[in-house]
Design an enzyme around this catalytic site. Sequence first.
Site, mmCIF file in Angstrom:
data_model
loop_
_atom_site.group_PDB
_atom_site.id
_atom_site.type_symbol
_atom_site.label_atom_id
_atom_site.label_comp_id
_atom_site.label_asym_id
_atom_site.label_seq_id
_atom_site.Cartn_x
_atom_site.Cartn_y
_atom_site.Cartn_z
ATOM 1 N N TYR A 294 -10.784 0.699 10.856
ATOM 2 C CA TYR A 294 -12.049 0.971 10.155
ATOM 3 C C TYR A 294 -12.353 0.019 9.013
ATOM 4 C CZ TYR A 294 -8.927 3.728 7.091
ATOM 5 O OH TYR A 294 -7.917 4.144 6.275
ATOM 6 N N LYS A 295 -11.488 -0.988 8.820
ATOM 7 C CA LYS A 295 -11.772 -1.961 7.769
ATOM 8 C C LYS A 295 -12.483 -3.167 8.405
ATOM 9 C CE LYS A 295 -7.765 -0.396 5.078
ATOM 10 N NZ LYS A 295 -8.412 0.144 3.887
ATOM 11 N N ASP B 83 2.190 -4.873 8.487
ATOM 12 C CA ASP B 83 0.981 -4.055 8.409
ATOM 13 C C ASP B 83 -0.205 -5.004 8.272
ATOM 14 O OD1 ASP B 83 -1.210 -2.514 7.679
ATOM 15 O OD2 ASP B 83 -0.068 -1.187 6.359
ATOM 16 N N PHE C 253 0.856 -1.185 0.000
ATOM 17 C CA PHE C 253 0.000 0.000 0.000
ATOM 18 C C PHE C 253 0.891 1.234 0.000
ATOM 19 C CE2 PHE C 253 -2.956 3.116 1.976
ATOM 20 C CZ PHE C 253 -3.916 3.083 0.989
#
Lengths: 426, 426
Positions: free
Chosen positions: B223-224, B198, B129
């Site tokens: 928030y995922k 991560d 990411f």
Amino acid sequence: MTTLQECQARDATDPLRPLRDLFSIPPGTIYLDGNSLGAMPKTAAARAAEVVTQEWGQDLIKSWNTAGWFTLPQRLGNRIAPLIGAGPDQAVVTDTTSINLYKVLSAAIAIAKQDAPARRVIMSERSNFPTDLYIAEGLCKAQGFTLKLVEPEEITAALDSALAILMLTHVNYRTGAMHDMASVTAAAHAAGALVVWDLAHSAGAVPVDLQGAGADFAVGCGYKYLNGGPGAPAFLWVSPQHAERFWQPLSGWWGHAAPFAFTPDYQPAPGVTRYLCGTQPMVSLSLLACGLDGFEAAESLGGMAALRAKSLALTDLFIALVEERCQGYGLGLATPREHAQRGSQVCLTREHGSGAFAIMQALIGRGVIGDFRAGDGGVHKDILRFGFTPLYIGFEDVWNAVEQLRLVLASAEWQRPEFNQKHAVT
Amino acid sequence: MTTLQECQARDATDPLRPLRDLFSIPPGTIYLDGNSLGAMPKTAAARAAEVVTQEWGQDLIKSWNTAGWFTLPQRLGNRIAPLIGAGPDQAVVTDTTSINLYKVLSAAIAIAKQDAPARRVIMSERSNFPTDLYIAEGLCKAQGFTLKLVEPEEITAALDSALAILMLTHVNYRTGAMHDMASVTAAAHAAGALVVWDLAHSAGAVPVDLQGAGADFAVGCGYKYLNGGPGAPAFLWVSPQHAERFWQPLSGWWGHAAPFAFTPDYQPAPGVTRYLCGTQPMVSLSLLACGLDGFEAAESLGGMAALRAKSLALTDLFIALVEERCQGYGLGLATPREHAQRGSQVCLTREHGSGAFAIMQALIGRGVIGDFRAGDGGVHKDILRFGFTPLYIGFEDVWNAVEQLRLVLASAEWQRPEFNQKHAVT
């Protein structure tokens, strides 16, 4: 002697009085801690419900576009701008004050290293809010700089050719003393230093004119006088003259020039957007808008100038009433009497360890909420701290607060053991 | 061929099915984007109202103690711990994933400099990411390190004596491919490197065992799959072997050993608390607890092992149905078929610029919400990304999602101009 009736009469003719109705103040409470956590705007509950139930629950990821989540840091920054003398697109709301200070100090250090490599000192006040000093201390160690701490009256004389950055908090958290931003900034610039201002106790509390003062960088808090809610994200301002010049080390995707291109190399966005890093907490961030509504409602009533005049009237009255009615109880005054040197709080002193903590607890027990800041047994006495938010505090509140303080002191009820129980957070 | 009826039958006998009732899913929506923003737990609205109206509005600053605001980062960290194989007091919830990555990478660099000063490379995946790469790139520049990017299959061979830190995302955001955390960590350790993971796309999505794998540091997203709400604060984990050894540069007062002593010098708190920095957004932070409730409700139904089994069944079914029913429309599969290499999402590919964006928009128009990630015209094709959260997605949902995809492709409705309008956030 000032009477209760006179205070009530001042409320009755106060043109800012209707603003109080925008806030929810618990019954029986006189809230003099808005300098720590601002009171709740009445619209906050409905706004929270809307963000949670509609924007998150119903609209889900569409809200990044339809609810404008992605641009909220910039939009809120533009709403704070008038309160701090910033121009459009110069401020963003994001992260915490500490982290934003890390960003702007990093940028300032980078500028100083390029423009004046021999300057290797960051100077601040010894009694600055500790987190500011911790952040500066860490950066100094990492960057080969020295953190020099002085007393406020020593600042001007200490502006020398080794100074790279002067980092000050505009209004001191312990005393309520306020620096003259324009003259201090000018003196630091004349000495060749950059100036970083922390507006934690001044944004929304006193008029601030960053551009007028020629400041370089500023940070500030969303949850004190801006009434943004507990832990509301903080703000950050960068002078346009520095905006395009340097990056900051928290180079996350929200600060990227093309955040959805997902390219592996970092290209900072133009302007202040590059000071963003990661995804922001949207519910908390959205509630800050409710706090800013209060200042926009004040605009037609005279805005920050009128709020400042009322704030000074409230703090003048509090000082006068304490001196009239609470004599002989060992209280002193840490806050300057000079208007130009006073923020929107009044700090009373008492000898270290002589009961100030318990006095504040007893006062809170009577519904008057301020807070306590411990002294050090040396130059710093213990402090009873009272913040005055002119948006929702009135003159009768001040009279009643002092009367309750007098009763606590006169009755010695504060010596009861229940008022001496320490909490994790003071 | 799998039938709708068979899928309905699987839902009817799914022991995890009742967990779906904990979430609010908009009517007519099949939400396959929980890997981007998790759906709303039904308790979130009431919790938000409580935090805003009661904790902020009524209790004001008392809530730092009475509502436990001050210890919420640690308490939430302890609730995430079972999902990531962490022990007690090893994880905290705070700030953003990007900022937490900055902290742990800084700490890892400091350790590497002391223990193995000749090692000056941080290695990661080229398709990691981007924000992770940006943060690493910035730290490398500042610290005299080099960021080396490789393809996933090249990692093992590239573990050399120059490598200080291997930084990987456990489940890839573009493809859903998952690393074998234990074997990769062991190989990196054998080569003398530290490993930072991560967990943005794996915490709450797949079983994670950081301690079992012997990992050094980890960060992850609230928030995922953890369903903490838009922009919910992120988490950070540090192996106990590193916890007391180094500080990190974001040395704010919440990470101080005595935050209310207000001493001018920074003394890091014991353990993971030193990774905190500034005041956290309490409304958003509090809502993460509602998301974690879902995982605790799943405990008696088999916990993460049962959720993982269902997740694999859902993604197997989706792949099979797409291959049965959507043949001939140019779709490929980016996600590994091997269970051990698959996270909880399925990514379909299409040639770059051949309509994948519009296909996703048309699918969203039919109530099936996934998202689009652009390719680069080179090795990376365009991606239609579908996340499967076993807490609230069922087998019939999968059948219906593929049927709607089939209809979009068969009807060519995606070629209508309305489905090709780009948004700021994709």
